[in-house]
Design a protein around this motif. Sequence first.
Motif, PDB file in Angstrom:
ATOM      1  N   THR A  14      31.984 -45.487  42.390  1.00  0.00           N
ATOM      2  CA  THR A  14      32.713 -46.469  41.105  1.00  0.00           C
ATOM      3  C   THR A  14      31.393 -46.733  40.281  1.00  0.00           C
ATOM      4  OG1 THR A  14      34.007 -47.430  42.605  1.00  0.00           O
ATOM      5  CG2 THR A  14      33.759 -48.507  40.453  1.00  0.00           C
ATOM      6  N   ALA A  15      30.271 -47.173  40.379  1.00  0.00           N
ATOM      7  CA  ALA A  15      29.062 -47.612  39.478  1.00  0.00           C
ATOM      8  C   ALA A  15      28.162 -46.841  38.969  1.00  0.00           C
ATOM      9  CB  ALA A  15      28.176 -48.599  40.189  1.00  0.00           C
ATOM     10  N   ASP A  16      27.949 -47.012  37.668  1.00  0.00           N
ATOM     11  CA  ASP A  16      27.036 -46.172  36.716  1.00  0.00           C
ATOM     12  C   ASP A  16      25.778 -46.843  36.803  1.00  0.00           C
ATOM     13  OD1 ASP A  16      29.060 -44.498  35.554  1.00  0.00           O
ATOM     14  OD2 ASP A  16      29.717 -46.507  34.667  1.00  0.00           O
ATOM     15  N   ARG A  17      25.450 -48.112  36.887  1.00  0.00           N
ATOM     16  CA  ARG A  17      24.322 -48.713  36.702  1.00  0.00           C
ATOM     17  C   ARG A  17      24.089 -49.589  38.149  1.00  0.00           C
ATOM     18  NH1 ARG A  17      20.723 -48.175  33.248  1.00  0.00           N
ATOM     19  NH2 ARG A  17      19.690 -50.012  33.915  1.00  0.00           N
ATOM     20  N   LEU A  18      23.184 -50.268  38.525  1.00  0.00           N
ATOM     21  CA  LEU A  18      22.981 -51.100  39.600  1.00  0.00           C
ATOM     22  C   LEU A  18      22.054 -52.110  39.591  1.00  0.00           C
ATOM     23  CD1 LEU A  18      22.530 -48.385  42.409  1.00  0.00           C
ATOM     24  CD2 LEU A  18      24.755 -49.686  41.896  1.00  0.00           C
ATOM     25  N   VAL A  19      22.383 -53.356  39.692  1.00  0.00           N
ATOM     26  CA  VAL A  19      21.603 -54.587  39.820  1.00  0.00           C
ATOM     27  C   VAL A  19      21.505 -54.929  41.154  1.00  0.00           C
ATOM     28  CG1 VAL A  19      21.091 -56.758  39.112  1.00  0.00           C
ATOM     29  CG2 VAL A  19      21.928 -55.126  37.418  1.00  0.00           C
ATOM     30  N   ILE A  20      20.176 -54.754  41.923  1.00  0.00           N
ATOM     31  CA  ILE A  20      20.008 -55.034  43.190  1.00  0.00           C
ATOM     32  C   ILE A  20      19.224 -56.332  43.236  1.00  0.00           C
ATOM     33  CG2 ILE A  20      19.264 -54.019  45.414  1.00  0.00           C
ATOM     34  CD1 ILE A  20      19.690 -51.526  44.457  1.00  0.00           C
ATOM     35  N   VAL A  21      19.736 -57.283  44.207  1.00  0.00           N
ATOM     36  CA  VAL A  21      18.995 -58.395  44.258  1.00  0.00           C
ATOM     37  C   VAL A  21      18.610 -58.879  45.585  1.00  0.00           C
ATOM     38  CG1 VAL A  21      19.812 -59.449  42.067  1.00  0.00           C
ATOM     39  CG2 VAL A  21      21.257 -59.872  44.209  1.00  0.00           C
ATOM     40  N   GLY A  22      17.800 -59.623  46.013  1.00  0.00           N
ATOM     41  CA  GLY A  22      17.475 -60.123  47.384  1.00  0.00           C
ATOM     42  C   GLY A  22      16.691 -61.260  47.340  1.00  0.00           C
ATOM     43  N   ARG A  23      17.113 -62.361  47.963  1.00  0.00           N
ATOM     44  CA  ARG A  23      16.477 -63.797  48.236  1.00  0.00           C
ATOM     45  C   ARG A  23      16.386 -64.445  46.746  1.00  0.00           C
ATOM     46  NH1 ARG A  23      14.494 -64.706  53.143  1.00  0.00           N
ATOM     47  NH2 ARG A  23      13.957 -62.754  54.386  1.00  0.00           N
ATOM     48  N   GLY A  24      17.389 -64.165  45.769  1.00  0.00           N
ATOM     49  CA  GLY A  24      17.605 -64.817  44.445  1.00  0.00           C
ATOM     50  C   GLY A  24      16.745 -63.816  43.267  1.00  0.00           C
ATOM     51  N   ARG A  25      16.027 -62.975  43.889  1.00  0.00           N
ATOM     52  CA  ARG A  25      15.010 -62.263  42.881  1.00  0.00           C
ATOM     53  C   ARG A  25      15.645 -60.832  42.607  1.00  0.00           C
ATOM     54  NH1 ARG A  25      11.801 -65.034  46.447  1.00  0.00           N
ATOM     55  NH2 ARG A  25      11.232 -62.999  47.581  1.00  0.00           N
ATOM     56  N   LEU A  26      15.311 -60.142  41.331  1.00  0.00           N
ATOM     57  CA  LEU A  26      15.549 -58.762  41.096  1.00  0.00           C
ATOM     58  C   LEU A  26      14.657 -57.807  41.954  1.00  0.00           C
ATOM     59  CD1 LEU A  26      17.338 -56.930  39.103  1.00  0.00           C
ATOM     60  CD2 LEU A  26      15.324 -57.173  37.493  1.00  0.00           C
ATOM     61  N   ILE A  27      15.408 -56.930  42.646  1.00  0.00           N
ATOM     62  CA  ILE A  27      14.719 -55.701  43.149  1.00  0.00           C
ATOM     63  C   ILE A  27      14.623 -54.737  42.415  1.00  0.00           C
ATOM     64  CG2 ILE A  27      14.816 -54.332  45.097  1.00  0.00           C
ATOM     65  CD1 ILE A  27      15.937 -56.726  46.900  1.00  0.00           C
ATOM     66  N   GLU A  28      15.682 -54.414  41.689  1.00  0.00           N
ATOM     67  CA  GLU A  28      15.897 -53.028  40.933  1.00  0.00           C
ATOM     68  C   GLU A  28      17.019 -53.290  40.005  1.00  0.00           C
ATOM     69  OE1 GLU A  28      14.631 -50.209  40.884  1.00  0.00           O
ATOM     70  OE2 GLU A  28      13.235 -50.317  42.557  1.00  0.00           O
ATOM     71  N   ASP A  29      16.781 -52.747  38.871  1.00  0.00           N
ATOM     72  CA  ASP A  29      17.755 -52.554  37.610  1.00  0.00           C
ATOM     73  C   ASP A  29      17.827 -51.072  37.210  1.00  0.00           C
ATOM     74  OD1 ASP A  29      19.480 -52.680  35.517  1.00  0.00           O
ATOM     75  OD2 ASP A  29      18.534 -54.389  34.701  1.00  0.00           O
ATOM     76  N   THR A  30      18.840 -50.486  38.000  1.00  0.00           N
ATOM     77  CA  THR A  30      18.437 -48.864  37.423  1.00  0.00           C
ATOM     78  C   THR A  30      20.128 -48.281  37.337  1.00  0.00           C
ATOM     79  OG1 THR A  30      17.498 -46.922  38.326  1.00  0.00           O
ATOM     80  CG2 THR A  30      18.609 -48.424  40.016  1.00  0.00           C
ATOM     81  N   THR A  31      20.046 -47.017  37.386  1.00  0.00           N
ATOM     82  CA  THR A  31      20.994 -46.169  37.204  1.00  0.00           C
ATOM     83  C   THR A  31      21.362 -45.542  38.706  1.00  0.00           C
ATOM     84  OG1 THR A  31      20.165 -44.103  36.479  1.00  0.00           O
ATOM     85  CG2 THR A  31      21.091 -45.675  34.878  1.00  0.00           C
ATOM     86  N   VAL A  32      22.626 -45.238  38.854  1.00  0.00           N
ATOM     87  CA  VAL A  32      22.931 -44.414  40.124  1.00  0.00           C
ATOM     88  C   VAL A  32      22.098 -43.289  40.278  1.00  0.00           C
ATOM     89  CG1 VAL A  32      24.557 -43.544  41.564  1.00  0.00           C
ATOM     90  CG2 VAL A  32      25.068 -45.728  40.558  1.00  0.00           C
ATOM     91  N   ALA A  33      22.169 -42.380  39.195  1.00  0.00           N
ATOM     92  CA  ALA A  33      21.498 -41.235  39.085  1.00  0.00           C
ATOM     93  C   ALA A  33      19.894 -41.294  39.090  1.00  0.00           C
ATOM     94  CB  ALA A  33      21.789 -40.493  37.741  1.00  0.00           C
ATOM     95  N   GLU A  34      19.324 -42.339  38.592  1.00  0.00           N
ATOM     96  CA  GLU A  34      17.909 -42.404  38.759  1.00  0.00           C
ATOM     97  C   GLU A  34      17.494 -42.885  40.366  1.00  0.00           C
ATOM     98  OE1 GLU A  34      17.384 -45.659  35.975  1.00  0.00           O
ATOM     99  OE2 GLU A  34      17.116 -44.404  34.276  1.00  0.00           O
ATOM    100  N   LEU A  35      18.463 -43.448  40.972  1.00  0.00           N
ATOM    101  CA  LEU A  35      18.090 -44.011  42.299  1.00  0.00           C
ATOM    102  C   LEU A  35      18.159 -42.680  43.075  1.00  0.00           C
ATOM    103  CD1 LEU A  35      17.254 -46.482  43.784  1.00  0.00           C
ATOM    104  CD2 LEU A  35      19.786 -46.916  44.482  1.00  0.00           C
ATOM    105  N   ALA A  36      19.446 -41.970  42.897  1.00  0.00           N
ATOM    106  CA  ALA A  36      19.404 -40.666  43.736  1.00  0.00           C
ATOM    107  C   ALA A  36      18.364 -39.830  43.667  1.00  0.00           C
ATOM    108  CB  ALA A  36      20.628 -40.040  43.340  1.00  0.00           C
ATOM    109  N   GLN A  37      17.653 -39.801  42.327  1.00  0.00           N
ATOM    110  CA  GLN A  37      16.512 -39.028  41.876  1.00  0.00           C
ATOM    111  C   GLN A  37      15.116 -39.480  42.703  1.00  0.00           C
ATOM    112  OE1 GLN A  37      16.375 -35.934  40.591  1.00  0.00           O
ATOM    113  NE2 GLN A  37      14.181 -35.854  40.495  1.00  0.00           N
ATOM    114  N   ARG A  38      15.049 -40.829  42.718  1.00  0.00           N
ATOM    115  CA  ARG A  38      14.062 -41.275  43.471  1.00  0.00           C
ATOM    116  C   ARG A  38      13.942 -41.182  45.094  1.00  0.00           C
ATOM    117  NH1 ARG A  38      13.042 -47.486  43.182  1.00  0.00           N
ATOM    118  NH2 ARG A  38      14.163 -47.200  41.059  1.00  0.00           N
ATOM    119  N   PHE A  39      15.100 -40.959  45.525  1.00  0.00           N
ATOM    120  CA  PHE A  39      15.398 -40.816  47.085  1.00  0.00           C
ATOM    121  C   PHE A  39      15.980 -39.520  47.416  1.00  0.00           C
ATOM    122  CE2 PHE A  39      15.134 -45.360  46.710  1.00  0.00           C
ATOM    123  CZ  PHE A  39      14.651 -45.788  48.028  1.00  0.00           C
ATOM    124  N   ARG A  40      15.287 -38.424  46.453  1.00  0.00           N
ATOM    125  CA  ARG A  40      15.563 -37.044  46.992  1.00  0.00           C
ATOM    126  C   ARG A  40      15.397 -36.391  48.348  1.00  0.00           C
ATOM    127  NH1 ARG A  40      14.893 -32.623  42.428  1.00  0.00           N
ATOM    128  NH2 ARG A  40      15.641 -31.368  43.957  1.00  0.00           N
TER     129      ARG A  40
END
Length: 301
Positions: free
Chosen positions: A193-219
Amino acid sequence: MIEVRELTKRYRGAVAVDGLSFVVKPGSVTGFLGPNGAGKSTTMRVLLGLDAPTSGTALVNGRRYGELTGPMFEVGALLDPGAVHGGRSAFMHLYCLARTNGIGRRRVADVLEQVGLAGVARKRVHGFSLGMKQRLGIAVALLGDPGVLMFDEPVNGLDPDGVRWIRELMRSLAAQGRTVLISSHLMSEMQLTADRLVIVGRGRLIEDTTVAELAQRFRLGVLVRSPLAAELTGVLTAAGAEVVPDPGGGLSVHGMEVARIGDLAAAQGIPVHEVTPRSASLEDAYLALTAADVEYRAGAR
């Protein structure tokens, strides 16, 4: 659009949101992800004026929610599908809200049709299933035809047909140029569903990225299948790739792009039956990113 700038929210001694900043722009679906207790629902509540920030700002279209002159026409939200008077019918629940904002009966009927509840519009909500209440909550969010939409776990209680409907609805709303923010724990659904992702943990930002960029990083390399696997292995290795047998059959190639693999095979006359780039699933990537921020972790027996 949605703007969160250095947002902090404390409840007595607990910090729910800690200096969080991100922007959600129109025209895409943004997944708002994080473990339980990460601050997602608190951030949405502050955006909607239900909680006051300890510091920082949370703005919709450049203003605090309380400053919006026609909030239902600017932002629609679903936070709690159970927050409805069970004695009212679906139609009357929507109509009461519509009257407070100068919205007519025709619009109420339209959104009930849009969410698939037209056939039960006169039934009392206390008899609704969780999935039906989710649909009613979405109807409320759409009632003012707003440009900004926020949903907290919108697919809870929905059957597979309903989940697909939600997915297509979210993407169609974004395609119309609206701003769509979805909080969810269903990684498989967010991947679709998503195009972009904002991932948080313990109230802080972990990642602000696109689904495509994250897939590329975890190839995970490229899966290649050929009837001349040994010959192809020699060619690709000589060109600098790392090639190992794949557990599922074929070759797992690392350090080389799909186009380069195809060109080398073609130059040597080696037939190739499959060339598939592979990445970790969104769930695997998410778990790797949030591993240090999970507050509630079950122990092994």
